[in-house]
Design a protein around this motif. Structure first.
Motif, mmCIF file in Angstrom:
data_model
loop_
_atom_site.group_PDB
_atom_site.id
_atom_site.type_symbol
_atom_site.label_atom_id
_atom_site.label_comp_id
_atom_site.label_asym_id
_atom_site.label_seq_id
_atom_site.Cartn_x
_atom_site.Cartn_y
_atom_site.Cartn_z
ATOM 1 N N ARG A 185 0.827 -1.211 0.000
ATOM 2 C CA ARG A 185 0.000 0.000 0.000
ATOM 3 C C ARG A 185 0.856 1.253 0.000
ATOM 4 N NH1 ARG A 185 -5.502 1.011 3.455
ATOM 5 N NH2 ARG A 185 -6.076 2.978 2.466
ATOM 6 N N SER A 186 2.018 1.207 0.655
ATOM 7 C CA SER A 186 2.895 2.381 0.683
ATOM 8 C C SER A 186 4.306 1.911 1.012
ATOM 9 C CB SER A 186 2.411 3.379 1.737
ATOM 10 O OG SER A 186 2.439 2.758 3.015
ATOM 11 N N TYR A 187 5.229 2.867 1.054
ATOM 12 C CA TYR A 187 6.608 2.551 1.428
ATOM 13 C C TYR A 187 7.007 3.400 2.613
ATOM 14 C CZ TYR A 187 7.044 -0.132 -2.831
ATOM 15 O OH TYR A 187 6.882 -1.066 -3.794
ATOM 16 N N GLN A 188 7.797 2.790 3.484
ATOM 17 C CA GLN A 188 8.230 3.484 4.687
ATOM 18 C C GLN A 188 9.731 3.692 4.580
ATOM 19 O OE1 GLN A 188 7.425 1.133 8.096
ATOM 20 N NE2 GLN A 188 7.554 2.837 9.527
ATOM 21 N N GLN A 189 10.204 4.909 4.920
ATOM 22 C CA GLN A 189 11.636 5.199 4.885
ATOM 23 C C GLN A 189 12.246 4.876 6.241
ATOM 24 O OE1 GLN A 189 13.106 6.101 1.958
ATOM 25 N NE2 GLN A 189 11.049 5.700 1.200
ATOM 26 N N ILE A 190 13.197 3.941 6.250
ATOM 27 C CA ILE A 190 13.787 3.507 7.511
ATOM 28 C C ILE A 190 15.262 3.903 7.533
ATOM 29 C CG2 ILE A 190 14.421 1.467 8.859
ATOM 30 C CD1 ILE A 190 11.822 0.224 7.758
ATOM 31 N N PRO A 191 15.729 4.581 8.611
ATOM 32 C CA PRO A 191 17.134 4.983 8.696
ATOM 33 C C PRO A 191 18.036 3.761 8.548
ATOM 34 C CG PRO A 191 15.861 5.952 10.476
ATOM 35 C CD PRO A 191 14.955 4.980 9.784
ATOM 36 N N ASP A 192 19.071 3.887 7.733
ATOM 37 C CA ASP A 192 19.921 2.743 7.428
ATOM 38 C C ASP A 192 21.369 3.222 7.330
ATOM 39 O OD1 ASP A 192 20.752 0.236 6.728
ATOM 40 O OD2 ASP A 192 20.222 0.445 4.613
ATOM 41 N N GLY A 193 21.920 3.659 8.452
ATOM 42 C CA GLY A 193 23.328 4.045 8.492
ATOM 43 C C GLY A 193 23.578 5.388 7.826
ATOM 44 N N GLN A 194 24.794 5.581 7.351
ATOM 45 C CA GLN A 194 25.181 6.870 6.781
ATOM 46 C C GLN A 194 25.893 6.686 5.452
ATOM 47 O OE1 GLN A 194 27.662 8.540 9.934
ATOM 48 N NE2 GLN A 194 26.028 10.025 10.310
ATOM 49 N N ASP A 195 25.778 7.701 4.605
ATOM 50 C CA ASP A 195 26.558 7.780 3.378
ATOM 51 C C ASP A 195 27.676 8.764 3.641
ATOM 52 O OD1 ASP A 195 26.125 6.263 1.175
ATOM 53 O OD2 ASP A 195 24.345 7.379 0.538
ATOM 54 N N CYS A 196 28.919 8.305 3.587
ATOM 55 C CA CYS A 196 30.026 9.197 3.901
ATOM 56 C C CYS A 196 30.922 9.392 2.696
ATOM 57 C CB CYS A 196 30.850 8.644 5.055
ATOM 58 S SG CYS A 196 29.948 8.732 6.604
ATOM 59 N N GLN A 197 31.496 10.590 2.619
ATOM 60 C CA GLN A 197 32.498 10.820 1.595
ATOM 61 C C GLN A 197 33.595 11.698 2.162
ATOM 62 O OE1 GLN A 197 30.180 12.489 -1.563
ATOM 63 N NE2 GLN A 197 30.060 14.492 -0.587
ATOM 64 N N MET A 198 34.764 11.594 1.561
ATOM 65 C CA MET A 198 35.911 12.356 2.012
ATOM 66 C C MET A 198 36.062 13.544 1.071
ATOM 67 S SD MET A 198 37.822 11.983 4.539
ATOM 68 C CE MET A 198 38.771 10.604 5.145
ATOM 69 N N ARG A 199 36.129 14.762 1.631
ATOM 70 C CA ARG A 199 36.314 15.942 0.788
ATOM 71 C C ARG A 199 37.705 16.515 1.020
ATOM 72 N NH1 ARG A 199 33.279 19.673 -1.960
ATOM 73 N NH2 ARG A 199 31.382 18.546 -1.406
ATOM 74 N N ARG A 200 38.463 16.718 -0.063
ATOM 75 C CA ARG A 200 39.784 17.329 0.022
ATOM 76 C C ARG A 200 39.682 18.755 -0.514
ATOM 77 N NH1 ARG A 200 43.917 12.845 -2.472
ATOM 78 N NH2 ARG A 200 44.247 11.656 -0.568
ATOM 79 N N VAL A 201 40.159 19.714 0.293
ATOM 80 C CA VAL A 201 40.064 21.123 -0.088
ATOM 81 C C VAL A 201 41.465 21.706 -0.256
ATOM 82 C CG1 VAL A 201 39.184 23.388 0.586
ATOM 83 C CG2 VAL A 201 37.902 21.320 1.193
ATOM 84 N N ASP A 202 41.761 22.153 -1.471
ATOM 85 C CA ASP A 202 43.037 22.804 -1.783
ATOM 86 C C ASP A 202 43.055 24.167 -1.098
ATOM 87 O OD1 ASP A 202 45.259 23.962 -2.844
ATOM 88 O OD2 ASP A 202 44.665 23.715 -4.953
ATOM 89 N N ARG A 203 44.125 24.437 -0.301
ATOM 90 C CA ARG A 203 44.154 25.727 0.398
ATOM 91 C C ARG A 203 44.989 26.765 -0.345
ATOM 92 N NH1 ARG A 203 44.632 24.852 6.752
ATOM 93 N NH2 ARG A 203 46.631 23.891 6.279
ATOM 94 N N GLY A 204 45.612 26.344 -1.448
ATOM 95 C CA GLY A 204 46.323 27.318 -2.284
ATOM 96 C C GLY A 204 47.732 27.619 -1.820
ATOM 97 N N ASP A 205 48.135 27.059 -0.678
ATOM 98 C CA ASP A 205 49.508 27.313 -0.198
ATOM 99 C C ASP A 205 50.345 26.045 -0.276
ATOM 100 O OD1 ASP A 205 48.361 25.779 1.751
ATOM 101 O OD2 ASP A 205 49.194 26.935 3.431
ATOM 102 N N GLY A 206 49.924 25.097 -1.124
ATOM 103 C CA GLY A 206 50.658 23.851 -1.265
ATOM 104 C C GLY A 206 50.179 22.773 -0.319
ATOM 105 N N THR A 207 49.137 23.080 0.466
ATOM 106 C CA THR A 207 48.571 22.067 1.361
ATOM 107 C C THR A 207 47.084 21.911 1.067
ATOM 108 O OG1 THR A 207 47.864 23.585 3.108
ATOM 109 C CG2 THR A 207 50.164 22.850 3.175
ATOM 110 N N PHE A 208 46.556 20.801 1.562
ATOM 111 C CA PHE A 208 45.105 20.628 1.474
ATOM 112 C C PHE A 208 44.614 20.007 2.770
ATOM 113 C CE2 PHE A 208 46.748 16.564 0.044
ATOM 114 C CZ PHE A 208 45.867 15.621 0.559
ATOM 115 N N THR A 209 43.322 20.175 3.058
ATOM 116 C CA THR A 209 42.736 19.540 4.237
ATOM 117 C C THR A 209 41.771 18.469 3.781
ATOM 118 O OG1 THR A 209 40.996 21.181 4.261
ATOM 119 C CG2 THR A 209 42.888 21.585 5.688
ATOM 120 N N GLU A 210 41.499 17.568 4.691
ATOM 121 C CA GLU A 210 40.633 16.453 4.367
ATOM 122 C C GLU A 210 39.593 16.372 5.461
ATOM 123 O OE1 GLU A 210 42.518 12.597 2.282
ATOM 124 O OE2 GLU A 210 42.428 12.520 4.441
ATOM 125 N N HIS A 211 38.340 16.279 5.117
ATOM 126 C CA HIS A 211 37.351 16.007 6.164
ATOM 127 C C HIS A 211 36.209 15.172 5.624
ATOM 128 C CE1 HIS A 211 35.867 19.791 4.412
ATOM 129 N NE2 HIS A 211 34.691 19.292 4.666
#
Ligand SMILES: [Zn+2]
Ligand SMILES: [Zn+2]
Length: 344
Positions: free
Chosen positions: A204-230
């Motif tokens: 009759r319908s669908y129920q949305q059930i929490p099922d963990g997390q979707d994670c990704q790693m983002r790397r940000v160039d800081r322009g001074d030859g380094t980058f951060t990761e979070h």
């Protein structure tokens, strides 16, 4: 972001070919001494990551306008040639690198390798093929011809003089009958009068059930030859079906049963007799539904007969043997009945 760990961007020397030089610690090539090209910086592969410890971020590097050497954001004069850096441009940053899963990471890796390969051997990469354009022109030509044909079909007509050769009428009444009809509904909204009920289970319908997390790693160039990761995480959901009882049943209702019709070639249209079987709502009783009429004149042209459906008054007014002009489609040969005009 505070708390994120910082790592060295990498660069390859364009003069001597030295690879994986450190973006922050090696502003000059340790092999040949050439200044770092900040545009050649790239994010390292996982095993080549070098963490930068105790580094305070001050801003993107300043590029010396005289010798192109990169200098720290706070420098006022070039450490290599001494030129003032007040007008210096800042090092460009790479777009964030986002790693959702291993497959995507491998894809971005091979893209980077291709890019590096092209920089090393510019001639080795073939120019993009140009087959798309001709195909496009062909399609445009086909579309235009089809459009032309459709327009001709609609608007290109010839005028003919036609003679009324007869009339035709048809009148019909739809008849409904009261009796069992098969229906289906959710059991909690089934009509009381239902009988012969069969139940079954259905989604009759669908129920949305929490099922963990979707994670990704983002790397940000800081322009001074380094980058951060979070890490960036979003809650993930899976959808689960909710079953309910569905009822198939029969119920007595009025529904279409047959058509009574009459037709003729005279000028006195009649309604058909319906022969209704009883009129009260009993099983098998009948009643009238909608009524419809159609009035046509028969027209004789040059070697061709046409039929035009008209309003009853106009239909009755067209005397047999009278002459009219009529536009006829040059391609589809269909009469344009609203163009009928009497000849004088
Ligand atoms: Zn070098
Ligand atoms: Zn300089």
């Amino acid at each position: 972001m505070a708390g994120d760990r910082a790592y060295e961007m990498l660069w390859d020397c364009g003069y001597c070919g030295a690879q994986k030089l450190l973006g922050k610690s090696q502003k000059f090539c340790p092999q040949c001494g050439a200044p770092q090209d900040t545009q050649a910086r790239y994010f390292p592969d996982e095993p080549d990551k070098v963490e930068v410890l105790g580094h305070r971020y001050e801003g993107a590097d300043k590029i010396c306008p005289a010798c192109q050497a990169p200098n720290g954001a706070l420098a006022e004069f070039c450490g290599r040639c001494g030129s003032p850096l007040s007008e210096a441009a800042r090092a460009k940053r790479l777009q964030d690198q986002v790693r959702a899963d291993e497959a995507k990471f491998a894809a971005s890796l091979s893209l980077r390798q291709q890019e590096a390969e092209r920089r090393r051997h510019p001639a080795a990469v073939a120019p993009p093929a140009r087959t798309g354009n001709q195909r496009l022109y062909l399609w445009v030509a086909v579309a235009l011809s089809v459009l032309g044909l459709v327009l001709a079909l609609l608007f290109w007509t010839r005028q003919e003089t036609v003679v009324v050769s007869g009339h035709y009428w048809r009148q019909a009444i739809q008849i409904e009958r009261y009796g069992p009809v098969a229906e289906s509904a959710w059991c909690d909204s089934m009509p009381f009068a239902a009988y012969g009920v069969a139940r079954h289970s259905e989604i009759r319908s669908y129920q949305q059930i929490p099922d963990g997390q979707d994670c990704q790693m983002r790397r940000v160039d800081r322009g001074d030859g380094t980058f951060t990761e979070h890490q960036e995480c979003r809650p993930k959901y899976r959808s689960e079906p909710v079953y309910d009882q569905r009822c198939d049943y029969r119920i007595d209702r009025w529904s279409w049963s047959r058509e009574a019709s009459a037709e003729g070639h005279d000028l006195a249209p009649r309604w058909p007799s319906t022969g209704l079987a009883g009129a009260r709502p009993c099983l098998g009783c009948e009643r009238e539904g909608g009524r419809e009429s159609r009035f046509e004149v028969l027209l004789r042209g040059q070697g061709r007969e046409y039929r035009c459906g008209l309003a009853q008054e106009a239909w009755r007014g067209m005397r047999d043997g009278s002459r009219w002009t009529l536009k006829v489609g040059a391609v589809d040969k269909q009469p344009r009945c609203d163009s009928l005009k009497p000849v004088d």
